[in-house]
Design an enzyme around this catalytic site. Structure first.
Site, PDB file in Angstrom:
ATOM      1  N   ARG A 186      -5.492 -15.910  51.743  1.00 43.46           N
ATOM      2  CA  ARG A 186      -6.307 -17.129  51.724  1.00 43.46           C
ATOM      3  C   ARG A 186      -5.612 -18.272  50.976  1.00 43.46           C
ATOM      4  O   ARG A 186      -5.848 -19.441  51.267  1.00 43.46           O
ATOM      5  CB  ARG A 186      -7.690 -16.832  51.143  1.00 43.46           C
ATOM      6  CG  ARG A 186      -8.446 -15.788  51.970  1.00 43.46           C
ATOM      7  CD  ARG A 186      -9.937 -15.836  51.785  1.00 43.46           C
ATOM      8  NE  ARG A 186     -10.551 -14.585  52.237  1.00 43.46           N
ATOM      9  CZ  ARG A 186     -10.783 -14.283  53.517  1.00 43.46           C
ATOM     10  NH1 ARG A 186     -10.477 -15.116  54.466  1.00 43.46           N
ATOM     11  NH2 ARG A 186     -11.340 -13.116  53.835  1.00 43.46           N
ATOM     12  N   ASP A 193     -15.158 -16.320  48.967  1.00 44.46           N
ATOM     13  CA  ASP A 193     -13.816 -16.240  49.565  1.00 44.46           C
ATOM     14  C   ASP A 193     -13.275 -17.611  49.975  1.00 44.46           C
ATOM     15  O   ASP A 193     -12.133 -17.728  50.410  1.00 44.46           O
ATOM     16  CB  ASP A 193     -13.840 -15.316  50.793  1.00 44.46           C
ATOM     17  CG  ASP A 193     -14.010 -13.855  50.389  1.00 44.46           C
ATOM     18  OD1 ASP A 193     -13.786 -13.537  49.204  1.00 44.46           O
ATOM     19  OD2 ASP A 193     -14.376 -13.032  51.253  1.00 44.46           O
ATOM     20  N   ARG A 210      -6.994 -15.910  41.918  1.00 45.36           N
ATOM     21  CA  ARG A 210      -7.069 -17.137  42.740  1.00 45.36           C
ATOM     22  C   ARG A 210      -7.241 -18.403  41.910  1.00 45.36           C
ATOM     23  O   ARG A 210      -6.922 -19.496  42.398  1.00 45.36           O
ATOM     24  CB  ARG A 210      -8.183 -17.006  43.789  1.00 45.36           C
ATOM     25  CG  ARG A 210      -7.776 -16.065  44.895  1.00 45.36           C
ATOM     26  CD  ARG A 210      -8.783 -15.952  46.011  1.00 45.36           C
ATOM     27  NE  ARG A 210      -8.215 -15.130  47.071  1.00 45.36           N
ATOM     28  CZ  ARG A 210      -8.920 -14.513  48.011  1.00 45.36           C
ATOM     29  NH1 ARG A 210     -10.237 -14.627  48.028  1.00 45.36           N
ATOM     30  NH2 ARG A 210      -8.310 -13.804  48.937  1.00 45.36           N
ATOM     31  N   LYS A 263      -9.455 -11.079  42.807  1.00 48.99           N
ATOM     32  CA  LYS A 263      -9.356 -10.971  44.271  1.00 48.99           C
ATOM     33  C   LYS A 263      -7.938 -10.519  44.625  1.00 48.99           C
ATOM     34  O   LYS A 263      -7.246  -9.950  43.800  1.00 48.99           O
ATOM     35  CB  LYS A 263      -9.716 -12.314  44.918  1.00 48.99           C
ATOM     36  CG  LYS A 263     -11.182 -12.699  44.714  1.00 48.99           C
ATOM     37  CD  LYS A 263     -12.110 -11.729  45.428  1.00 48.99           C
ATOM     38  CE  LYS A 263     -13.571 -12.068  45.193  1.00 48.99           C
ATOM     39  NZ  LYS A 263     -14.457 -10.998  45.686  1.00 48.99           N
ATOM     40  N   ARG A 280      -6.236  -3.814  41.348  1.00 46.70           N
ATOM     41  CA  ARG A 280      -7.620  -4.332  41.344  1.00 46.70           C
ATOM     42  C   ARG A 280      -8.623  -3.339  40.732  1.00 46.70           C
ATOM     43  O   ARG A 280      -8.439  -2.126  40.803  1.00 46.70           O
ATOM     44  CB  ARG A 280      -8.016  -4.736  42.776  1.00 46.70           C
ATOM     45  CG  ARG A 280      -7.137  -5.893  43.253  1.00 46.70           C
ATOM     46  CD  ARG A 280      -7.512  -6.388  44.614  1.00 46.70           C
ATOM     47  NE  ARG A 280      -8.835  -6.982  44.633  1.00 46.70           N
ATOM     48  CZ  ARG A 280      -9.453  -7.351  45.745  1.00 46.70           C
ATOM     49  NH1 ARG A 280      -8.865  -7.179  46.925  1.00 46.70           N
ATOM     50  NH2 ARG A 280     -10.648  -7.900  45.697  1.00 46.70           N
ATOM     51  N   LYS A 319     -14.178  -9.977  59.247  1.00 53.23           N
ATOM     52  CA  LYS A 319     -13.540  -8.830  58.586  1.00 53.23           C
ATOM     53  C   LYS A 319     -14.581  -7.894  57.975  1.00 53.23           C
ATOM     54  O   LYS A 319     -14.525  -6.680  58.179  1.00 53.23           O
ATOM     55  CB  LYS A 319     -12.586  -9.374  57.510  1.00 53.23           C
ATOM     56  CG  LYS A 319     -11.809  -8.322  56.755  1.00 53.23           C
ATOM     57  CD  LYS A 319     -10.444  -8.836  56.332  1.00 53.23           C
ATOM     58  CE  LYS A 319     -10.500  -9.824  55.185  1.00 53.23           C
ATOM     59  NZ  LYS A 319     -10.728  -9.176  53.877  1.00 53.23           N
ATOM     60  N   SER A 320     -15.531  -8.461  57.243  1.00 53.36           N
ATOM     61  CA  SER A 320     -16.549  -7.623  56.591  1.00 53.36           C
ATOM     62  C   SER A 320     -17.335  -6.814  57.626  1.00 53.36           C
ATOM     63  O   SER A 320     -17.609  -5.623  57.429  1.00 53.36           O
ATOM     64  CB  SER A 320     -17.538  -8.498  55.820  1.00 53.36           C
ATOM     65  OG  SER A 320     -16.913  -9.127  54.736  1.00 53.36           O
TER      66      SER A 320
END
Ligand code: S3P
Length: 443
Positions: free
Chosen positions: A398, A325, A356, A352, A127, A26-27
């Site tokens: 995630r 992550d 999380r 995130k 965020r 993804k990055s």
């Protein structure tokens, strides 16, 4: 379109085996699109992650006047418009769930001679954005957030100047935004990291012909350099492979092989942590250890994992940014390990796609795993097996995938709610998970 699936039902137990390839990183996919957009010439991307996050970046670039073709789902051609070629978008740019997209676009768009507005979904709108807005402002940007959050309003720039910036947190997104603005600023920008964070921006700028200098913890970039379009081969996403690495540790009697995974050392902290816990993980670099075969400067490997007895550990804080992550699934490994696991210095996990730390603590409690939520971490007592139950993923991809892996050790089924965002990073997760041996269905 977002995957319309709203929940998973994961039956207890299962045996993990075989070979698997995970979707593209993804990055790296975000960066390949953006850098291709402002480069001169064409950028040819293969292995592209056709997940919702990267598609938001793709659509935003199109709205900014970049022509993009997708001859195949994972093959993208970006016809770069050059350093001054972006055009104002007709409407606000919607980044969906993608933190990387909004923060890197802030760095890309702040130096432009036109206004832009950046928005996102409910999670992204909560965020923090000042961590990027503040250094950009000190470079001369006219940029506003709403109490630190999106919408991000960027006004036309009258020119940016280089800065020397010491990052207060180890964040690749902030580092990358400042470097992208620095590329379009007058003078040489320096960014100093408190600890190493993923370095895909630095590596990929090099592949686009930009000189990026590193001296210890400081990265420097001279403004006014032009990117040249290139070929980008995107490796499998280590963060997606992570779910199967842990699944393999829990239930791959005869081994599981993950092919073509990106193993950039700024991403693979989870391997080190799991090995400290006793895991049997073997990394086979593609083309052999000394072949130097690293397309775009990104190392790629096949990863082999086998079931092993895991022991709880105290996670070294230095490994936190290198596995940032992967904590949702590491917490599942800890829940299945013998003894206690302690994670501290992980405050970033609270900002995130969800909080999380809190969401994982809540889910582990639902399954009957003893844990304690700390201000900047989590303590977990591992157990032989735990119960099932209903988990709310809070729309965090995630978290949803981590609890799917937990089903391997559960005594009864785990229902996982609000899973549509798995499509942001891992389209086809259910099919891959079933192929590997999880008893999972989308409902
Ligand atoms: C990313 C950086 C990390 C990571 C995110 C992707 C990137 O965020 O959590 O999933 O592509 O630069 P931070 O920079 O906020 O740590």
């Amino acid at each position: 379109m977002r995957e319309r699936l709203s929940r998973y039902l994961a039956g207890p137990g299962g045996r993990i085996e075989g070979e698997l390839t995970v979707p593209g990183d993804k990055s790296i996919s975000h960066r390949a699109l953006m850098f291709g957009g402002i480069a001169e010439g064409t950028t040819d991307i293969t292995g592209f992650l056709a997940g919702e996050d990267c598609l938001a970046t793709l659509r935003a670039l199109q709205a900014l006047g970049v022509r993009i073709e997708r001859p195949e789902e994972q093959h993208v051609l970006v016809y770069g418009v050059g350093p001054d070629g972006l055009r104002p978008a007709a409407a606000a740019l919607d980044m969906g769930n993608a933190g990387t997209a909004i923060r890197l676009f802030m760095g890309l768009l702040a130096p432009q001679r036109f206004d832009s507005t950046l928005i996102g979904d409910a999670s992204l709108m909560r965020r923090p954005m000042e961590r990027v807005a503040a250094p950009l402002r000190s470079m001369g940007a006219n940029i506003q957030t709403l109490d630190g959050r999106p919408p991000v309003e960027i006004r036309a720039s009258g020119g940016m100047r280089a800065i020397d910036y010491a990052l207060p947190v180890a964040s690749a997104q902030v580092k990358s935004a400042v470097l992208l603005a620095g590329l379009q600023a007058f003078g040489r920008t320096h960014v100093t990291e408190p600890a190493p964070s993923r370095d895909h921006t630095e590596r990929m700028l090099g592949a686009f012909g930009v000189e990026v200098l590193r001296d210890g913890a400081t990265i420097a970039i001279e403004g006014g350099q032009t990117l040249r379009g290139t070929r980008v081969r995107v490796p499998g996403d280590f963060s997606s492979a992570a779910f199967f690495i842990v699944a393999g540790c829990l239930a791959a009697e005869n081994g599981l092989l993950l092919r073509n995974v990106g193993v950039n050392p700024t991403r693979t902290g989870l391997i080190e942590l799991l090995r400290q816990m006793g895991a049997d993980i073997r990394v086979h670099p593609q083309g052999g250890r000394s072949s130097g075969n690293e397309p775009n400067g990104e190392p790629i490997a096949d990863i082999e994992v086998r079931r092993s007895r895991l022991r709880g550990i105290k996670v070294p804080e230095s490994l936190v940014p290198l596995s940032i992550d992967e904590f949702p699934v590491l917490f599942i490994a800890a829940a299945c390990a013998e003894g206690e696991t302690l994670v501290r210095g992980a405050l970033e996990l609270r900002v995130k796609e969800s909080d999380r730390l809190a969401v994982m603590a809540q889910g582990l409690t639902t399954l009957g795993v003893e844990n304690q939520l700390l201000a900047d971490g989590l303590w977990i007592r591992g157990t032989d097996s735990f119960g099932g139950g209903t988990i709310d993923s809070h729309g965090d991809h995630r978290i949803a995938m981590a609890f799917a892996v937990a089903s391997l050790k559960a005594r009864s089924a785990i229902e996982i709610r609000d899973v549509a965002n798995v499509a942001t990073s891992f389209p086809g997760f259910v099919a891959s998970a079933r192929a590997a041996g999880l008893q999972i269905d989308a409902a």
